[in-house]
Design a protein around this motif. Structure first.
Motif, PDB file in Angstrom:
ATOM      1  N   ARG A 232       0.853  -1.174   0.000  1.00  0.00           N
ATOM      2  CA  ARG A 232       0.000   0.000   0.000  1.00  0.00           C
ATOM      3  C   ARG A 232       0.894   1.230   0.000  1.00  0.00           C
ATOM      4  NH1 ARG A 232      -2.123   2.827   4.013  1.00  0.00           N
ATOM      5  NH2 ARG A 232      -4.142   3.818   3.759  1.00  0.00           N
ATOM      6  N   GLY A 233       0.535   2.213  -0.822  1.00  0.00           N
ATOM      7  CA  GLY A 233       1.322   3.430  -0.880  1.00  0.00           C
ATOM      8  C   GLY A 233       0.898   4.289  -2.049  1.00  0.00           C
ATOM      9  N   VAL A 242       5.994  -3.191  -7.535  1.00  0.00           N
ATOM     10  CA  VAL A 242       5.545  -4.546  -7.843  1.00  0.00           C
ATOM     11  C   VAL A 242       5.983  -4.985  -9.234  1.00  0.00           C
ATOM     12  CG1 VAL A 242       3.590  -4.519  -6.260  1.00  0.00           C
ATOM     13  CG2 VAL A 242       3.262  -3.771  -8.621  1.00  0.00           C
ATOM     14  N   GLY A 243       6.311  -4.013 -10.114  1.00  0.00           N
ATOM     15  CA  GLY A 243       6.854  -4.348 -11.429  1.00  0.00           C
ATOM     16  C   GLY A 243       5.986  -5.337 -12.164  1.00  0.00           C
ATOM     17  N   GLY A 244       6.586  -6.447 -12.565  1.00  0.00           N
ATOM     18  CA  GLY A 244       5.863  -7.417 -13.379  1.00  0.00           C
ATOM     19  C   GLY A 244       5.159  -8.500 -12.581  1.00  0.00           C
ATOM     20  N   ARG A 245       5.142  -8.349 -11.241  1.00  0.00           N
ATOM     21  CA  ARG A 245       4.534  -9.426 -10.426  1.00  0.00           C
ATOM     22  C   ARG A 245       3.026  -9.520 -10.662  1.00  0.00           C
ATOM     23  NH1 ARG A 245       8.304 -10.030  -5.285  1.00  0.00           N
ATOM     24  NH2 ARG A 245       7.135 -11.909  -4.896  1.00  0.00           N
ATOM     25  N   ALA A 246       2.520 -10.728 -10.470  1.00  0.00           N
ATOM     26  CA  ALA A 246       1.087 -10.965 -10.668  1.00  0.00           C
ATOM     27  C   ALA A 246       0.294 -10.310  -9.538  1.00  0.00           C
ATOM     28  CB  ALA A 246       0.803 -12.458 -10.716  1.00  0.00           C
ATOM     29  N   LEU A 247      -0.618  -9.423  -9.901  1.00  0.00           N
ATOM     30  CA  LEU A 247      -1.470  -8.781  -8.909  1.00  0.00           C
ATOM     31  C   LEU A 247      -2.790  -9.529  -8.821  1.00  0.00           C
ATOM     32  CD1 LEU A 247      -0.987  -4.996  -9.767  1.00  0.00           C
ATOM     33  CD2 LEU A 247       0.358  -6.473  -8.270  1.00  0.00           C
ATOM     34  N   LEU A 248      -3.188  -9.852  -7.583  1.00  0.00           N
ATOM     35  CA  LEU A 248      -4.463 -10.557  -7.416  1.00  0.00           C
ATOM     36  C   LEU A 248      -5.622  -9.571  -7.341  1.00  0.00           C
ATOM     37  CD1 LEU A 248      -3.417 -13.352  -4.896  1.00  0.00           C
ATOM     38  CD2 LEU A 248      -3.771 -13.539  -7.355  1.00  0.00           C
ATOM     39  N   THR A 249      -5.451  -8.538  -6.538  1.00  0.00           N
ATOM     40  CA  THR A 249      -6.508  -7.527  -6.452  1.00  0.00           C
ATOM     41  C   THR A 249      -5.842  -6.154  -6.373  1.00  0.00           C
ATOM     42  OG1 THR A 249      -6.546  -7.427  -4.043  1.00  0.00           O
ATOM     43  CG2 THR A 249      -7.958  -9.078  -5.072  1.00  0.00           C
ATOM     44  N   LEU A 256      -3.815   6.819  -3.367  1.00  0.00           N
ATOM     45  CA  LEU A 256      -3.208   5.617  -2.800  1.00  0.00           C
ATOM     46  C   LEU A 256      -3.656   4.382  -3.552  1.00  0.00           C
ATOM     47  CD1 LEU A 256      -3.500   6.181   1.048  1.00  0.00           C
ATOM     48  CD2 LEU A 256      -1.490   6.448  -0.422  1.00  0.00           C
ATOM     49  N   LEU A 257      -2.742   3.438  -3.643  1.00  0.00           N
ATOM     50  CA  LEU A 257      -3.083   2.169  -4.281  1.00  0.00           C
ATOM     51  C   LEU A 257      -2.726   1.048  -3.312  1.00  0.00           C
ATOM     52  CD1 LEU A 257      -3.966   0.602  -6.858  1.00  0.00           C
ATOM     53  CD2 LEU A 257      -1.556   0.560  -7.510  1.00  0.00           C
ATOM     54  N   SER A 258      -3.639   0.090  -3.216  1.00  0.00           N
ATOM     55  CA  SER A 258      -3.414  -1.078  -2.365  1.00  0.00           C
ATOM     56  C   SER A 258      -3.557  -2.312  -3.241  1.00  0.00           C
ATOM     57  CB  SER A 258      -4.442  -1.057  -1.232  1.00  0.00           C
ATOM     58  OG  SER A 258      -4.403  -2.276  -0.542  1.00  0.00           O
ATOM     59  N   VAL A 259      -2.487  -3.094  -3.328  1.00  0.00           N
ATOM     60  CA  VAL A 259      -2.539  -4.275  -4.200  1.00  0.00           C
ATOM     61  C   VAL A 259      -2.190  -5.530  -3.407  1.00  0.00           C
ATOM     62  CG1 VAL A 259      -1.941  -3.011  -6.301  1.00  0.00           C
ATOM     63  CG2 VAL A 259      -0.124  -4.032  -4.912  1.00  0.00           C
ATOM     64  N   GLU A 275      12.308   2.007   1.742  1.00  0.00           N
ATOM     65  CA  GLU A 275      12.826   3.236   1.114  1.00  0.00           C
ATOM     66  C   GLU A 275      11.708   4.006   0.433  1.00  0.00           C
ATOM     67  OE1 GLU A 275      15.883   1.996  -1.548  1.00  0.00           O
ATOM     68  OE2 GLU A 275      17.155   1.255   0.101  1.00  0.00           O
ATOM     69  N   LEU A 276      10.809   3.273  -0.254  1.00  0.00           N
ATOM     70  CA  LEU A 276       9.709   3.916  -0.972  1.00  0.00           C
ATOM     71  C   LEU A 276       8.558   4.290  -0.039  1.00  0.00           C
ATOM     72  CD1 LEU A 276       9.612   1.662  -4.172  1.00  0.00           C
ATOM     73  CD2 LEU A 276      10.206   4.088  -4.116  1.00  0.00           C
ATOM     74  N   ARG A 277       8.762   3.974   1.270  1.00  0.00           N
ATOM     75  CA  ARG A 277       7.725   4.238   2.271  1.00  0.00           C
ATOM     76  C   ARG A 277       6.408   3.539   1.920  1.00  0.00           C
ATOM     77  NH1 ARG A 277       8.144   9.300   5.807  1.00  0.00           N
ATOM     78  NH2 ARG A 277      10.407   9.411   5.998  1.00  0.00           N
ATOM     79  N   LEU A 278       6.549   2.285   1.472  1.00  0.00           N
ATOM     80  CA  LEU A 278       5.362   1.477   1.184  1.00  0.00           C
ATOM     81  C   LEU A 278       5.087   0.614   2.392  1.00  0.00           C
ATOM     82  CD1 LEU A 278       6.264   0.289  -2.413  1.00  0.00           C
ATOM     83  CD2 LEU A 278       4.703   2.135  -1.770  1.00  0.00           C
ATOM     84  N   SER A 279       3.814   0.423   2.690  1.00  0.00           N
ATOM     85  CA  SER A 279       3.510  -0.520   3.770  1.00  0.00           C
ATOM     86  C   SER A 279       3.314  -1.901   3.162  1.00  0.00           C
ATOM     87  CB  SER A 279       2.285  -0.066   4.555  1.00  0.00           C
ATOM     88  OG  SER A 279       1.131  -0.743   4.113  1.00  0.00           O
ATOM     89  N   VAL A 280       3.955  -2.880   3.769  1.00  0.00           N
ATOM     90  CA  VAL A 280       3.842  -4.259   3.289  1.00  0.00           C
ATOM     91  C   VAL A 280       3.277  -5.098   4.426  1.00  0.00           C
ATOM     92  CG1 VAL A 280       5.086  -6.280   2.463  1.00  0.00           C
ATOM     93  CG2 VAL A 280       5.774  -3.994   1.715  1.00  0.00           C
ATOM     94  N   GLU A 281       2.128  -5.674   4.195  1.00  0.00           N
ATOM     95  CA  GLU A 281       1.474  -6.487   5.223  1.00  0.00           C
ATOM     96  C   GLU A 281       1.241  -7.884   4.684  1.00  0.00           C
ATOM     97  OE1 GLU A 281       0.348  -5.643   8.256  1.00  0.00           O
ATOM     98  OE2 GLU A 281       0.987  -3.532   8.174  1.00  0.00           O
ATOM     99  N   PRO A 282       1.523  -8.916   5.505  1.00  0.00           N
ATOM    100  CA  PRO A 282       1.167 -10.260   5.055  1.00  0.00           C
ATOM    101  C   PRO A 282      -0.354 -10.418   5.077  1.00  0.00           C
ATOM    102  CG  PRO A 282       1.977 -10.328   7.306  1.00  0.00           C
ATOM    103  CD  PRO A 282       2.124  -8.906   6.842  1.00  0.00           C
ATOM    104  N   THR A 283      -0.872 -11.298   4.219  1.00  0.00           N
ATOM    105  CA  THR A 283      -2.308 -11.579   4.250  1.00  0.00           C
ATOM    106  C   THR A 283      -2.533 -12.871   5.023  1.00  0.00           C
ATOM    107  OG1 THR A 283      -2.059 -12.725   2.155  1.00  0.00           O
ATOM    108  CG2 THR A 283      -2.882 -10.474   2.066  1.00  0.00           C
TER     109      THR A 283
END
Lengths: 310, 238, 120
Positions: A232-233, A242-249, A256-259, A275-283
């Motif tokens: 999220r960020g 996320v580059g070329g990674r497969a996005l589920l939702t 803001l974008l949350s993927v 560094e990019l100040r993105l929040s990364v949360e496990p699901t």
């Protein structure tokens, strides 16, 4: 078939199993190996074919093609294989004339290893009314009865399809407790389908995730619990990251974008996210399964609309 | 044998449903016959006049009373018990075998019950007032063997007809069950219409060929329904 | 017991829980820790997961197996655990703590002052 073949692999083997009703494919080319004596979670959205798969393995229905082997033998009308199974369905029909007592009196005849003390204890804990006719049972009581019969059967192949519809949190906890205790004392192969995924996840050893009639993932519970994460960020940063990674939702809120992203991050990637100040949360496993389902729905909807104009 | 025994136990799990109910029904039928005869007797005085006594010999209550309920037993046995038997790890074939054993038991019990009731009826001089429920013309008027066989065949035919519809429903669903029911009903109605239209001839045939022809026909129909339910059951779905 | 919010697998959670209990002396050195079955029934988790938790503790040298008897706490395990947790203290607690302080614009002195004033 030789003796070694039929005893070689205990467990369930599915090879190209397909079930269709006319042009409607409920299961397509399902192939999986389920070694014996583990608890499997059969996960996925409604209508992906979980109940159908259980019905085919237990020969409650007949497959359209493919092969199913249980301990090396085809279960279809095979008494020696079928008697090792117990599959009380979520919408199980009982004889209207039967009371709970009638059902609990006749069920032990079907299982040499029937655990009467388990049946008695569970009947008591679930407060099942013994003299009530089966058709007068509430939704929760029907679920409780199914759990009593299924756990007490000690069947080598035990199927639990949405076993706790109508059960409250305490009754579900009793179910988890008793399932684990029974399983620890008398290991057996358990196939459990449920929508309360996070609640049931600790009980599972392996998960099979079904989507639109196909198995999209079979893995152990720890792997599955790390199946995806949410980033999220700021939109541009997230997309860049996320580059070329497969996005589920993906969901937007202002800029803001949350993927939800399939897979895991390594340490290097975690540092970059910081560094990019993105929040990364496990699901959680439930969020992962839901994300897979949403992904599939989103994929299929526009495709169907634009079928003629590629 | 263990496997067949399991599904037999399932059939017998509630004996007042599968075994004793037809006997209650025959009992109630007898009671009604006695009550009606009593009402007639109150009007005509006892002993009953000769024409009333003659009519009593044709009381068909024992023939009409059990089938409806037994058909429903047959339906439930191959429909609801089917779902239970498969849940508990039985095969279709073993369910059919065990249930068939159960059908034999129920039908034999109905036959024996009818014979005992016949004995009691004769012993009490037709329930003290000349009422007849089992000592009747179509059961052979005191013919123990014919009474047993007729009631046995009537029961097992009803049970298997029910079992047949129960399995058609399981294997092919509502539409085909309805179609099968309509076909069988139309066939039966045609037979009844034929019998009513040619009633004198039917009774002539009955008198000349005896009831055994009809019993053979019933046995053949029961066998047909049994084979039908066996064949369809092999493809039945939960 | 359910999977934790930080995404750690359940068996890690359980292993950490047992380690915590050893650290505070609930299980003394050379005494038995719960078996796989006991753990799985108590926490309502799959026995395989409980087994993984115990194996993790074996791998970390915290408990050891006595054949036919069960799992026992290694002598010196509490000290070893304490040393390990101290080593991780900076990474796991101090650094995130200071990072949050920085986001709030607190200086190091102000943070130290806050710690001093904290009644606990």
């Amino acid at each position: 078939m030789t003796v070694t073949e039929s005893t070689a692999s205990r467990g369930i083997e599915l090879l190209g199993v397909t079930k269709s009703f006319g042009s409607n494919h409920v299961l397509t080319d399902v192939t999986a190996h389920l070694p014996a004596d583990r608890i499997y979670g059969l996960l996925g959205a409604n209508g992906v074919g979980k109940t159908t798969l259980m019905s085919l393995i237990t020969n409650h229905a007949f497959r359209s093609s493919g092969s199913i082997l249980v301990d090396g033998d085809d279960p279809d009308e095979n008494a020696a294989v079928r008697e090792r199974m117990c599959f009380v369905r979520e919408d199980q029909k009982y004889n209207d004339a039967f009371s709970v007592k009638d059902i609990l009196r006749v069920a032990p005849a079907f299982y040499p290893s029937w655990a009467s003390e388990t049946a008695d204890r569970l009947t008591e804990r679930f407060r099942l009314p013994l003299t009530t006719k089966s058709k007068r049972l509430s939704r929760g009581q029907r679920s409780a009865l199914a759990i009593v019969v299924t756990l007490a059967s000690r069947a080598a192949y035990t199927f639990l399809d949405e076993p706790y519809l109508g059960l409250d949190a305490s009754a579900r906890t009793i179910f988890y407790e008793e399932l684990v205790a029974e399983y620890a004392a008398h290991p057996r192969t358990v196939l459990l389908s449920t929508h309360l995924i996070d609640e049931a996840a600790p009980l599972l050893e392996e998960v099979l995730i079904l989507d639109q009639g196909r198995i999209v993932l079979q893995t152990d519970i720890d792997e599955a619990s790390r199946g995806s994460f949410v980033v999220r960020g700021r939109e541009s940063d997230v997309l860049d990251f996320v580059g070329g990674r497969a996005l589920l939702t993906q969901r937007r809120l202002g800029g803001l974008l949350s993927v939800t992203v399939r897979g895991e991050l390594n340490n290097e990637e975690h540092r970059r996210a910081d560094e990019l100040r993105l929040s990364v949360e496990p699901t959680s496993l439930q969020e992962f399964v839901a994300a897979l389902g949403i992904h599939a729905l989103d994929q299929s909807a526009p495709q169907n609309q634009t079928e003629k104009a590629p | 044998m263990t496997r067949v025994n399991r599904t037999l136990r399932l059939y017998l799990a509630n004996k007042s449903w599968s075994l004793y109910s037809p006997l209650y029904i025959l009992g109630i039928m007898t009671m009604f016959s006695v009550i009606i005869t009593g009402i007639i007797g109150i009007n005509t005085g006892f002993p009953l006049p000769a024409d009333v006594r003659e009519n009593m010999r044709y009381n068909g209550g024992a023939l009409y009373a059990p089938p409806g309920f037994l058909v429903s037993v047959g339906v439930l046995a191959m429909n609801r018990n089917f779902a239970m038997a498969l849940a508990l790890g039985s095969t279709r074939k073993d369910l059919w075998r065990g249930t068939s054993l159960g059908f034999l038991l129920t039908s034999s019990l109905v036959g024996v019950g009818a014979v005992l009731a016949l004995g009691l009826e004769r012993l009490t001089n037709h329930w003290f007032i000349g009422a007849r429920a089992f000592d009747v013309q179509f059961l052979g008027e005191g013919d123990v063997l014919r009474t047993f066989i007729t009631m046995f065949l009537l029961s097992i035919l009803s049970l298997y007809v029910g079992a047949f519809f129960g399995t058609v429903f399981r294997a092919y669903g509502t539409v085909w069950t309805a179609i099968a029911a309509i076909l069988v009903t139309v066939g039966l109605l045609a037979l009844v219409a034929l019998a009513v239209w040619q009633s004198t001839r039917v009774s002539q045939v009955w008198d000349s060929l005896g009831a055994w022809l009809l019993l053979n026909l019933a046995a053949a129909l029961a066998l047909l329904a049994a084979s039908g339910s066996y064949a369809v059951n092999r493809r039945a779905l939960v | 017991m359910s999977p934790s919010a930080d995404g750690r697998p359940i068996f890690v959670e359980i292993a950490d829980q047992i380690a915590d209990d050893i650290l505070v002396g609930l299980y003394a050195e050379e005494t038995q820790v719960p078996s796989t079955t006991e753990l799985s029934v108590h926490y309502r988790i799959n026995p395989a997961t409980a087994g993984k938790a115990l194996n993790r503790l074996v791998d970390e040298g915290i408990v050891y197996k006595r054949r036919g008897l069960g799992m026992f706490v290694v002598t010196g395990a509490p000290d070893a655990l304490r040393a390990r947790r101290r080593a991780a203290f900076t990474d796991e607690y101090v650094r995130p703590f200071l990072a949050e302080g920085a986001r709030l614009g607190l200086t190091l002195d102000e943070i130290v002052e806050l710690i001093r004033k904290d009644p606990s």
